[in-house]
Design a protein around this motif. Structure first.
Motif, PDB file in Angstrom:
ATOM      1  N   ARG A 299       0.469  15.619   6.833  1.00 34.72           N
ATOM      2  CA  ARG A 299       1.292  15.342   5.649  1.00 34.72           C
ATOM      3  C   ARG A 299       1.555  13.851   5.471  1.00 34.72           C
ATOM      4  O   ARG A 299       2.013  13.446   4.410  1.00 34.72           O
ATOM      5  CB  ARG A 299       2.606  16.120   5.728  1.00 34.72           C
ATOM      6  CG  ARG A 299       2.430  17.617   5.490  1.00 34.72           C
ATOM      7  CD  ARG A 299       3.742  18.377   5.489  1.00 34.72           C
ATOM      8  NE  ARG A 299       3.491  19.790   5.188  1.00 34.72           N
ATOM      9  CZ  ARG A 299       4.044  20.810   5.831  1.00 34.72           C
ATOM     10  NH1 ARG A 299       4.903  20.584   6.817  1.00 34.72           N
ATOM     11  NH2 ARG A 299       3.743  22.050   5.495  1.00 34.72           N
ATOM     12  N   ARG A 300       1.266  13.048   6.491  1.00 35.56           N
ATOM     13  CA  ARG A 300       1.394  11.591   6.331  1.00 35.56           C
ATOM     14  C   ARG A 300       0.174  10.964   5.671  1.00 35.56           C
ATOM     15  O   ARG A 300       0.169   9.765   5.390  1.00 35.56           O
ATOM     16  CB  ARG A 300       1.632  10.931   7.697  1.00 35.56           C
ATOM     17  CG  ARG A 300       2.992  11.246   8.298  1.00 35.56           C
ATOM     18  CD  ARG A 300       3.284  10.405   9.538  1.00 35.56           C
ATOM     19  NE  ARG A 300       4.449  10.921  10.215  1.00 35.56           N
ATOM     20  CZ  ARG A 300       4.430  11.696  11.301  1.00 35.56           C
ATOM     21  NH1 ARG A 300       3.255  12.014  11.846  1.00 35.56           N
ATOM     22  NH2 ARG A 300       5.539  12.132  11.844  1.00 35.56           N
ATOM     23  N   ASP A 301      -0.838  11.743   5.423  1.00 39.80           N
ATOM     24  CA  ASP A 301      -2.011  11.231   4.703  1.00 39.80           C
ATOM     25  C   ASP A 301      -1.534  10.664   3.368  1.00 39.80           C
ATOM     26  O   ASP A 301      -0.774  11.320   2.644  1.00 39.80           O
ATOM     27  CB  ASP A 301      -2.994  12.381   4.470  1.00 39.80           C
ATOM     28  CG  ASP A 301      -4.321  11.914   3.890  1.00 39.80           C
ATOM     29  OD1 ASP A 301      -4.304  11.129   2.905  1.00 39.80           O
ATOM     30  OD2 ASP A 301      -5.371  12.341   4.389  1.00 39.80           O
ATOM     31  N   PRO A 302      -1.961   9.452   3.010  1.00 44.93           N
ATOM     32  CA  PRO A 302      -1.511   8.858   1.742  1.00 44.93           C
ATOM     33  C   PRO A 302      -1.799   9.711   0.516  1.00 44.93           C
ATOM     34  O   PRO A 302      -1.106   9.589  -0.492  1.00 44.93           O
ATOM     35  CB  PRO A 302      -2.283   7.531   1.694  1.00 44.93           C
ATOM     36  CG  PRO A 302      -2.554   7.195   3.111  1.00 44.93           C
ATOM     37  CD  PRO A 302      -2.777   8.518   3.798  1.00 44.93           C
ATOM     38  N   GLU A 303      -2.800  10.582   0.571  1.00 44.66           N
ATOM     39  CA  GLU A 303      -3.075  11.461  -0.567  1.00 44.66           C
ATOM     40  C   GLU A 303      -1.993  12.516  -0.730  1.00 44.66           C
ATOM     41  O   GLU A 303      -1.822  13.066  -1.815  1.00 44.66           O
ATOM     42  CB  GLU A 303      -4.439  12.134  -0.398  1.00 44.66           C
ATOM     43  CG  GLU A 303      -5.609  11.171  -0.525  1.00 44.66           C
ATOM     44  CD  GLU A 303      -6.925  11.894  -0.663  1.00 44.66           C
ATOM     45  OE1 GLU A 303      -6.940  13.143  -0.533  1.00 44.66           O
ATOM     46  OE2 GLU A 303      -7.944  11.222  -0.897  1.00 44.66           O
TER      47      GLU A 303
ATOM     48  N   PHE B 106       2.912   6.216   2.313  1.00 42.87           N
ATOM     49  CA  PHE B 106       2.009   5.633   3.298  1.00 42.87           C
ATOM     50  C   PHE B 106       0.774   4.989   2.653  1.00 42.87           C
ATOM     51  O   PHE B 106      -0.102   4.505   3.365  1.00 42.87           O
ATOM     52  CB  PHE B 106       1.576   6.702   4.306  1.00 42.87           C
ATOM     53  CG  PHE B 106       2.712   7.240   5.114  1.00 42.87           C
ATOM     54  CD1 PHE B 106       3.144   6.591   6.265  1.00 42.87           C
ATOM     55  CD2 PHE B 106       3.375   8.387   4.715  1.00 42.87           C
ATOM     56  CE1 PHE B 106       4.202   7.075   7.011  1.00 42.87           C
ATOM     57  CE2 PHE B 106       4.434   8.893   5.455  1.00 42.87           C
ATOM     58  CZ  PHE B 106       4.857   8.231   6.607  1.00 42.87           C
ATOM     59  N   ALA B 107       0.707   4.988   1.337  1.00 45.38           N
ATOM     60  CA  ALA B 107      -0.462   4.447   0.636  1.00 45.38           C
ATOM     61  C   ALA B 107      -0.347   2.938   0.451  1.00 45.38           C
ATOM     62  O   ALA B 107       0.744   2.356   0.498  1.00 45.38           O
ATOM     63  CB  ALA B 107      -0.614   5.122  -0.722  1.00 45.38           C
ATOM     64  N   ASP B 108      -1.475   2.316   0.226  1.00 48.60           N
ATOM     65  CA  ASP B 108      -1.522   0.936  -0.261  1.00 48.60           C
ATOM     66  C   ASP B 108      -1.096   0.970  -1.725  1.00 48.60           C
ATOM     67  O   ASP B 108      -1.728   1.633  -2.549  1.00 48.60           O
ATOM     68  CB  ASP B 108      -2.949   0.412  -0.121  1.00 48.60           C
ATOM     69  CG  ASP B 108      -3.146  -0.979  -0.705  1.00 48.60           C
ATOM     70  OD1 ASP B 108      -2.166  -1.567  -1.203  1.00 48.60           O
ATOM     71  OD2 ASP B 108      -4.292  -1.468  -0.671  1.00 48.60           O
ATOM     72  N   LEU B 109      -0.016   0.282  -2.068  1.00 47.29           N
ATOM     73  CA  LEU B 109       0.538   0.359  -3.415  1.00 47.29           C
ATOM     74  C   LEU B 109       0.133  -0.820  -4.307  1.00 47.29           C
ATOM     75  O   LEU B 109       0.670  -0.965  -5.406  1.00 47.29           O
ATOM     76  CB  LEU B 109       2.066   0.439  -3.330  1.00 47.29           C
ATOM     77  CG  LEU B 109       2.616   1.619  -2.510  1.00 47.29           C
ATOM     78  CD1 LEU B 109       4.139   1.556  -2.447  1.00 47.29           C
ATOM     79  CD2 LEU B 109       2.162   2.950  -3.076  1.00 47.29           C
TER      80      LEU B 109
END
Length: 315
Positions: free
Chosen positions: A235-239, A244-247
């Motif tokens: 669930r920590r996957d940025p998708e 947790f994503a590059d913004l």
């Protein structure tokens, strides 16, 4: 703040909000507790009623049901003059809520901002778990990028939503950037009390079982419906969890949350990372407000909806 000719202080707003929370808890305490994910009967009831309430939503004739992007249903509210298009993604824990659940609010928004509002009827869990809902929102956003000028006479696009809809708004922007190389098409994002870390931030884990609209148990339940069988690491996957994503490359945003919301940290952390990635952020932290507070007739609701209209009008 002035309401109906009366001056309302911040102290008055806080007192009203806390009193409403106490009444909400007292009413909830008389109902059986819901631990974990809702069962089929509970989901059916939630889907019949307006978000946060016990009555069916009001349907306005100004709302038009359409099908776009090869099969995605939307509900459109188009004022006489259109200066832009707002892609709205509704809340409801990815499992209830609907594009037709907020006609009054969305038509008022369309009139005041001169925005055509398209609310997406994305597929719901548990029948359609991740990634079905995000897929529908991505398809609707891509359709707008390609067709807004022909359909509405404008290239000015905005996006936003509340709760799960705020999460889907950020996911959609990231998908446009990462899958299609589209940045800058949407000029702003309006994000109300969203969950951005589905592995659970500290405020989510520590909130406990307080009987407000959302708490630790209800969040765990909705995450299991939306992402069944996923552990915390997945669930920590940025998708899945955009915190947790590059913004980099995302548009200016307004991020709003209440201090009595288990998702408080999600908005605080996202705002900091959004700003660090280079985009302007307006962060609104509302004293005493619980999750979903804008669904209820409170002074702070009118204030925040006015600020929403002002932000979207200027974006």
């Amino acid at each position: 703040m002035t309401v109906d000719g009366m001056t309302i202080t911040d102290e008055d707003c806080l007192a009203e909000t806390l009193a409403f929370n106490a009444q909400f808890e007292a009413t909830a305490a008389r109902r059986p507790a819901r631990d974990g994910k809702p069962d089929a009967a509970t989901l059916a009831t939630l889907r019949r009623h307006r978000l946060g309430g016990d009555t069916p939503p009001v349907t306005l004739p100004q709302g038009q049901d359409r099908v776009i992007a090869g099969g995605v249903k939307v509900r459109a509210f188009v004022p006489d003059r259109v200066d832009g298009v707002y892609l709205h993604l509704h809340g409801g824990g990815w499992a209830f809520g609907s594009a037709g659940g907020q006609d009054e609010r969305l038509w008022r928004l369309a009139e005041h901002t001169r925005l055509a509002v398209l609310s997406v009827e994305y597929r719901l869990a548990p029948e359609h778990p991740f990634p079905a809902g995000p897929d529908d929102c991505e398809a609707a956003a891509r359709w707008l990028v390609d067709h807004a000028t022909a359909e509405f006479g404008t290239e000015r696009l905005l996006i936003g939503g509340e709760s799960a809809g705020a999460h889907l708004s950020v996911v959609t922007l990231l998908r446009l950037r990462d899958r299609h190389g589209i940045t800058g098409a949407f000029g702003a994002a309006h994000l109300l009390y969203g969950p951005y870390d589905l592995s659970m931030t500290p405020s989510q884990r520590s909130f406990g079982s307080k009987r407000l609209l959302s708490n630790t148990d209800s969040l765990r339940g909705t995450y299991e419906l939306f992402t069944p069988g996923m552990g915390a690491e997945r669930r920590r996957d940025p998708e899945v969890s955009p915190l947790f994503a590059d913004l980099v490359g995302l548009p200016p945003a307004r991020i709003v949350v209440g201090t009595e919301d288990p998702l408080l940290d999600d908005s605080l952390f996202l705002a900091a990372r959004w700003q660090a990635a280079g985009a302007p952020v307006q962060l609104g932290v509302v004293a005493g407000a619980m999750h979903g507070f804008t669904l209820f007739p409170l002074t702070i609701t009118e204030r925040e909806l006015r600020r929403e209209r002002e932000f979207l009008s200027a974006a």
